[in-house]
Design an enzyme around this catalytic site. Structure first.
Site, mmCIF file in Angstrom:
data_model
loop_
_atom_site.group_PDB
_atom_site.id
_atom_site.type_symbol
_atom_site.label_atom_id
_atom_site.label_comp_id
_atom_site.label_asym_id
_atom_site.label_seq_id
_atom_site.Cartn_x
_atom_site.Cartn_y
_atom_site.Cartn_z
ATOM 1 N N LEU A 1 3.455 -1.331 -1.159
ATOM 2 C CA LEU A 1 2.847 -2.634 -0.855
ATOM 3 C C LEU A 1 2.411 -2.727 0.604
ATOM 4 O O LEU A 1 1.732 -3.669 0.993
ATOM 5 C CB LEU A 1 3.824 -3.767 -1.187
ATOM 6 C CG LEU A 1 4.154 -3.945 -2.670
ATOM 7 C CD1 LEU A 1 5.156 -5.081 -2.868
ATOM 8 C CD2 LEU A 1 2.897 -4.215 -3.499
ATOM 9 N N ASN A 52 8.060 3.498 2.841
ATOM 10 C CA ASN A 52 7.270 4.076 3.941
ATOM 11 C C ASN A 52 6.374 3.031 4.584
ATOM 12 O O ASN A 52 5.162 3.131 4.614
ATOM 13 C CB ASN A 52 6.484 5.327 3.496
ATOM 14 C CG ASN A 52 5.532 5.077 2.334
ATOM 15 O OD1 ASN A 52 5.617 4.064 1.643
ATOM 16 N ND2 ASN A 52 4.615 6.011 2.131
ATOM 17 N N ASP A 67 2.337 4.414 -8.721
ATOM 18 C CA ASP A 67 2.235 4.988 -7.369
ATOM 19 C C ASP A 67 1.045 4.357 -6.632
ATOM 20 O O ASP A 67 0.336 5.037 -5.872
ATOM 21 C CB ASP A 67 2.115 6.520 -7.394
ATOM 22 C CG ASP A 67 2.465 7.141 -6.036
ATOM 23 O OD1 ASP A 67 2.804 6.390 -5.102
ATOM 24 O OD2 ASP A 67 2.381 8.377 -5.912
HETATM 25 O O1 DOR Z 1 -0.491 10.098 -2.787
HETATM 26 C C1 DOR Z 1 0.501 9.607 -2.274
HETATM 27 N N1 DOR Z 1 0.418 8.495 -1.500
HETATM 28 N N2 DOR Z 1 1.680 10.200 -2.453
HETATM 29 C C2 DOR Z 1 2.780 9.804 -1.827
HETATM 30 O O2 DOR Z 1 3.823 10.364 -2.056
HETATM 31 C C3 DOR Z 1 2.728 8.718 -0.827
HETATM 32 C C4 DOR Z 1 1.589 7.820 -1.076
HETATM 33 C C5 DOR Z 1 1.281 6.913 0.075
HETATM 34 O O3 DOR Z 1 2.200 6.291 0.633
HETATM 35 O O4 DOR Z 1 0.114 6.760 0.426
HETATM 36 ZN ZN ZN Z 2 5.651 10.336 -3.584
#
Ligand code: DOR
Ligand code: ZN
Length: 430
Positions: free
Chosen positions: A65, A96, A307
């Site tokens: 988000l 993250n 994701d």
């Molecule tokens: O494609 C991805 N984007 N894989 C990840 O593990 C992290 C994610 C991101 O935070 O943009």
């Molecule tokens: Zn990931």
């Protein structure tokens, strides 16, 4: 306010419901599901769901988000609005952020912001390591008491095996599960896309399947050795599916997820240096897609997550190598599941719904993914036979980095009820 949803095809795997029924909600809670509900019509909204499917609000246990820190890509309000557009009423968001979600204060902040934003319930996932640096464990107990539902350094692998072991041990003490982003940096070799003929033709350094699979194997071995649960994030290869399948057979407490792009696209989507097809793990091959479908169908893969990884256009409109990894996924996941899994006979519609609501709820141990009486009224209504065309300019997300623009999918959510309020009405967000 009361809402009566009439004559819909109700699918509720938690209660084994699959048939034409009515649902009544009152004051934010589901208070009746059945064919002959006794209803007094006072101050009641009626939704005619004839010809439509009525399911528990979808649950996405893996998304980004971006708040705090990267609000130019997405924030909790825009992200949950996009989730609602996709029929998703509960999300678990990865840590993250900036600062990283590695302490109780950030967990609390996210929960407070989500309460104000109001389009979905947000369950924060805490970091495994401080600053996602992979060096020392984050404050796991504090995060749990503040509301973290799982632990992950997603976006980064936990490279040190001893740290992963400690994380799983602590997580188990606090009834949490580690969600592992499986990537061996050495084997990934700084690659940009799947290793193979397409990467070679494009002149790009490839990422081997082994970079994912050795870490899946490692984490299964650690979980098995210490008797702790582990959840494997975004499975993308045949080898990973097989490792999880064999581990489950041995009784290891391993669960896993995949994403719609891993059953609908291959590395050929990167051709033309299409950075909207760049993600981590990378898109693989037809054989991997077939294996992902087998894993979904035989129950090896427990859930489907988006994701959702929004990025600003400037972070994608550049050389392939420099472009950031990730695609937005909230507004296309149900449609992709219907088109590539249900319509192709890989999963039945109830199985798809189970993998997009009940199973992730069970893994996170949250009271979602069901239409049981007494539960919060989170309900999604769509017509699985109705075709629609993806138009990224209409996305509610702040970011538009999707490889699915122009795709013809099925079952765009028409109504979403969240906490007993209609927040999506005839496809329009309120
Ligand atoms: O494609 C991805 N984007 N894989 C990840 O593990 C992290 C994610 C991101 O935070 O943009
Ligand atoms: Zn990931």
């Amino acid at each position: 306010m009361k809402i009566l949803i009439k004559n819909g095809h109700v699918i509720d795997p938690a209660n084994g419901r699959d048939g034409i029924m009515d649902i009544l909600t009152d004051d934010g809670v589901i208070c009746g599901v059945g064919t002959e509900l006794e209803v007094d019509g006072f101050e009641m909204e009626v939704i005619d769901a004839s010809g439509k499917t009525v399911v528990p609000g979808l649950v996405d246990m893996h998304c980004h988000l971006r708040e705090p820190g990267f609000e130019y890509k997405e924030d909790i309000e825009s992200g949950t609005r996009a989730a609602a557009m996709g029929g998703i009423t509960s999300v678990a968001c990865m840590p993250n952020t900036k600062p990283a979600t590695d302490n109780a204060a950030v967990i609390t902040f996210i929960k407070e912001r989500a309460k104000e934003a109001g389009y979905a319930d947000v369950y924060p996932i805490g970091a495994v390591s401080k600053g996602l640096q992979g060096k020392e464990l984050a404050e796991i107990g504090e995060m749990k008491f503040a509301g973290a539902v799982a632990l992950s350094d997603d976006g980064m692998p936990v490279t040190e095996s001893w740290l992963m072991r400690r994380a799983m041990e602590y997580a188990k003490m606090f009834d949490l599960r580690v969600i592992s982003h499986c990537e061996d940096f050495g084997l990934a070799d700084g690659g940009y896309m799947n290793e193979g003929p397409v990467a070679t033709a494009m002149g790009l350094r490839g990422i081997s399947r082994a970079a994912e699979e050795v870490m899946v194997a490692r984490d299964i071995i650690i979980a098995e050795a210490i008797g702790a649960p582990v959840h494997i994030a975004h499975v993308s290869t045949r080898g990973s599916v097989e490792l999880v399948r064999q581990a489950k057979k041995r009784g290891v407490e391993v669960t896993c997820e995949t994403c719609p792009h891993y059953f609908s696209l291959t590395d050929r989507a990167c051709e033309g240096f299409n950075t909207n097809a760049k993600m981590n793990p990378p898109l693989r091959t037809d054989d991997d897609v077939a294996a992902i479908k087998e894993g979904l169908s035989d129950g090896t893969i427990d859930c489907i997550v988006t994701d959702h990884a929004p990025h600003h256009i400037d972070e994608k409109n550049c050389e392939f190598g420099r472009a950031l990894n990730g695609i937005v996924g909230f507004e296309t996941s149900l449609g992709l599941g219907l088109k590539y899994l249900v319509n192709e006979g890989v999963l039945t519609l109830p199985q798809l719904i189970e993998k997009m609501s009940l199973n992730p709820s069970r893994i996170l141990d949250i009271p979602k993914g069901t239409l049981s009486e007494g539960c919060q009224a989170d309900i999604t209504i769509f017509d699985p036979d109705k075709e629609w065309t993806v138009d990224i300019t209409k996305f509610a997300s702040k970011s538009k980095n999707s490889p699915f623009d122009g795709f013809k999918l099925f079952g765009k959510p028409e109504y979403v009820i969240f906490k007993g309020d209609i927040i999506l009405n005839q496809g329009v967000i309120l």
